[in-house]
Scaffold this active site. Structure first.
Site, PDB file in Angstrom:
ATOM      1  N   HIS A  19       0.782  -1.321   0.040  1.00  0.00           N
ATOM      2  CA  HIS A  19      -0.195  -0.234   0.000  1.00  0.00           C
ATOM      3  C   HIS A  19       0.950   1.107   0.060  1.00  0.00           C
ATOM      4  CE1 HIS A  19      -3.855   2.008   1.884  1.00  0.00           C
ATOM      5  NE2 HIS A  19      -3.233   2.943   1.067  1.00  0.00           N
ATOM      6  N   HIS A  21       1.285   4.857  -2.355  1.00  0.00           N
ATOM      7  CA  HIS A  21       0.950   5.683  -3.674  1.00  0.00           C
ATOM      8  C   HIS A  21       2.152   6.410  -4.117  1.00  0.00           C
ATOM      9  CE1 HIS A  21      -3.374   5.386  -2.741  1.00  0.00           C
ATOM     10  NE2 HIS A  21      -2.833   5.305  -1.274  1.00  0.00           N
ATOM     11  N   HIS A 199      -9.498   0.801  -0.992  1.00  0.00           N
ATOM     12  CA  HIS A 199      -9.429   1.597   0.161  1.00  0.00           C
ATOM     13  C   HIS A 199     -10.682   1.569   0.783  1.00  0.00           C
ATOM     14  CE1 HIS A 199      -5.650   2.909  -1.495  1.00  0.00           C
ATOM     15  NE2 HIS A 199      -5.538   3.972  -0.446  1.00  0.00           N
ATOM     16  N   GLU A 202     -11.082   3.198   6.326  1.00  0.00           N
ATOM     17  CA  GLU A 202     -10.225   4.506   6.638  1.00  0.00           C
ATOM     18  C   GLU A 202     -10.859   5.648   7.407  1.00  0.00           C
ATOM     19  OE1 GLU A 202      -6.442   7.088   5.168  1.00  0.00           O
ATOM     20  OE2 GLU A 202      -8.102   6.532   3.691  1.00  0.00           O
ATOM     21  N   ASP A 280       1.726   4.068   2.729  1.00  0.00           N
ATOM     22  CA  ASP A 280       0.888   4.975   2.219  1.00  0.00           C
ATOM     23  C   ASP A 280       1.359   5.968   1.415  1.00  0.00           C
ATOM     24  OD1 ASP A 280      -1.776   5.571   1.669  1.00  0.00           O
ATOM     25  OD2 ASP A 280      -2.339   6.151   3.715  1.00  0.00           O
ATOM     26  N   ASP A 281       1.541   7.207   1.973  1.00  0.00           N
ATOM     27  CA  ASP A 281       2.198   8.309   1.172  1.00  0.00           C
ATOM     28  C   ASP A 281       3.342   8.844   2.158  1.00  0.00           C
ATOM     29  OD1 ASP A 281       0.117   9.022  -0.911  1.00  0.00           O
ATOM     30  OD2 ASP A 281      -1.216   8.626   1.028  1.00  0.00           O
TER      31      ASP A 281
END
Length: 337
Positions: A19, A21, A199, A202, A280-281
């Site tokens: 996961h 991006h 997703h 969340e 994630d980011d």
């Protein structure tokens, strides 16, 4: 208290990231360099000024700055540089396999050709595989704040590059955009032989996890931490071995949890759920893979077995061939046997 042994275990254990991006790995220094190369003026005066803006109260505030950053990405070289920088981090942190998300609509809506995006990402992945042995899969995501019609149009355009992709996903603003909104496009995804992920759970409720499984027929749930609110769902996730790609520092930064000690990751493991750790980011949320492991290890007092389970789960939940999964899982198991 984290022991030196556990710190070393986290830093050296083989792992896969499920996961991440690629646009969310855009470090400020690289953003400024590419902006200058492309003669684009950022609204921030300096790297420090940009980093200071990385304070978010919710997912939408993050997305606003995330999309603004992506604005400077125009050419194949830009996407190559972005991806190669992330893969170098993988090499440094013993991430031996990664399954990378990217958001085609973020770029095509700016009239950036798809081939610029895809060719740059793919070439960086090929070079990293040759240089560092890192394997990869690519997963284009649909933006859920846009219409399903736009997602269908994007999917049809992406089919020209279909042999490069393993699965399709769903990301962006969860509130107000439930899985049901994208049921048709995911039927098209499956009809073309691709896997799907989404997703869910969340910012949105546990019901979104149920709907992603039942309506979108996903192979993995991205995030899924709100599953902890539904005991029946937890039992079902364990029963069907549905993986959750959990992102601890992201959850903290976006106030999904207010304190890392409140993070449900350990409870998910205790419910025999195939939970994994991911970044994630990471450029926006303060850490790549190892930082996420260290954060939950410190806050939740994980055991050596928990750390090994999380690493093994990442391979179990990956889209690697079974033989390769078992090879890595066997290597991980030998670390504390």
């Amino acid at each position: 208290m984290t022991s030196r042994k556990q710190t070393e275990l986290i830093n050296t254990i083989p792992k896969t990231e499920l996961h991440v991006h690629i646009e969310g790995t855009f470090e400020p220094e690289l953003m400024f360099a590419i902006a200058e190369r492309n003669d684009i003026r950022l609204k921030y005066k300096s790297v420090d000024d940009l980093r200071a803006a990385y304070q978010f109260n919710n997912l939408q505030e993050f997305l606003d700055i995330y999309y603004a950053g992506a604005y400077v990405l125009l050419y194949e070289q830009d996407f190559y540089d972005l991806t190669k920088a992330y893969l170098k981090k993988c090499y440094e942190e013993k991430v031996v396999h990664t399954e990378i998300f990217f958001d085609p609509q973020t770029h095509t809506h700016r009239e950036v050709p798809l081939e610029n995006v895809i060719n740059g990402i793919v070439q960086a992945c090929i070079d990293a595989r040759n240089e560092w042995g890192i394997t990869y899969r690519l997963i284009p995501n649909f933006l859920r704040h846009l219409s399903e019609e736009d997602a269908i149009k994007t999917f049809k355009e992406l089919l020209a590059f279909g042999d490069l992709f393993t699965a399709f996903g769903l990301d962006s603003s969860e509130k107000g955009h439930p899985p049901a909104k994208f049921k048709r496009v995911f039927e098209m995804v499956r009809a073309e032989g691709f896997l799907s992920v989404a997703h869910a759970g969340e910012e949105g409720p546990a019901q979104n996890v149920w709907d992603a499984i039942d309506l979108l027929k996903v192979a993995r749930i991205d995030h899924g931490v709100r599953s902890i609110d539904d005991v029946v769902l937890l039992e079902e996730l364990a029963r069907i071995e549905m993986p959750l790609t959990v992102c601890p520092l992201s959850n903290l930064k976006l106030k999904v949890v207010n304190d890392m000690v409140d993070h449900p990751l350990k409870k998910l493991l205790d419910h025999n759920i195939v939970a994994t750790v991911n970044s994630d980011d990471p450029a926006y949320f303060g850490g790549y893979m190892n930082a996420n492991f260290h954060a939950v290890n410190e806050a939740l007092e994980l055991s050596d077995k928990d750390i090994v389970t999380l690493a093994a789960n990442s391979f179990k939940a990956s889209f690697l061939p079974d033989e390769e999964k078992q090879k890595w899982i066997g290597e991980i198991g030998s670390l504390i046997s």
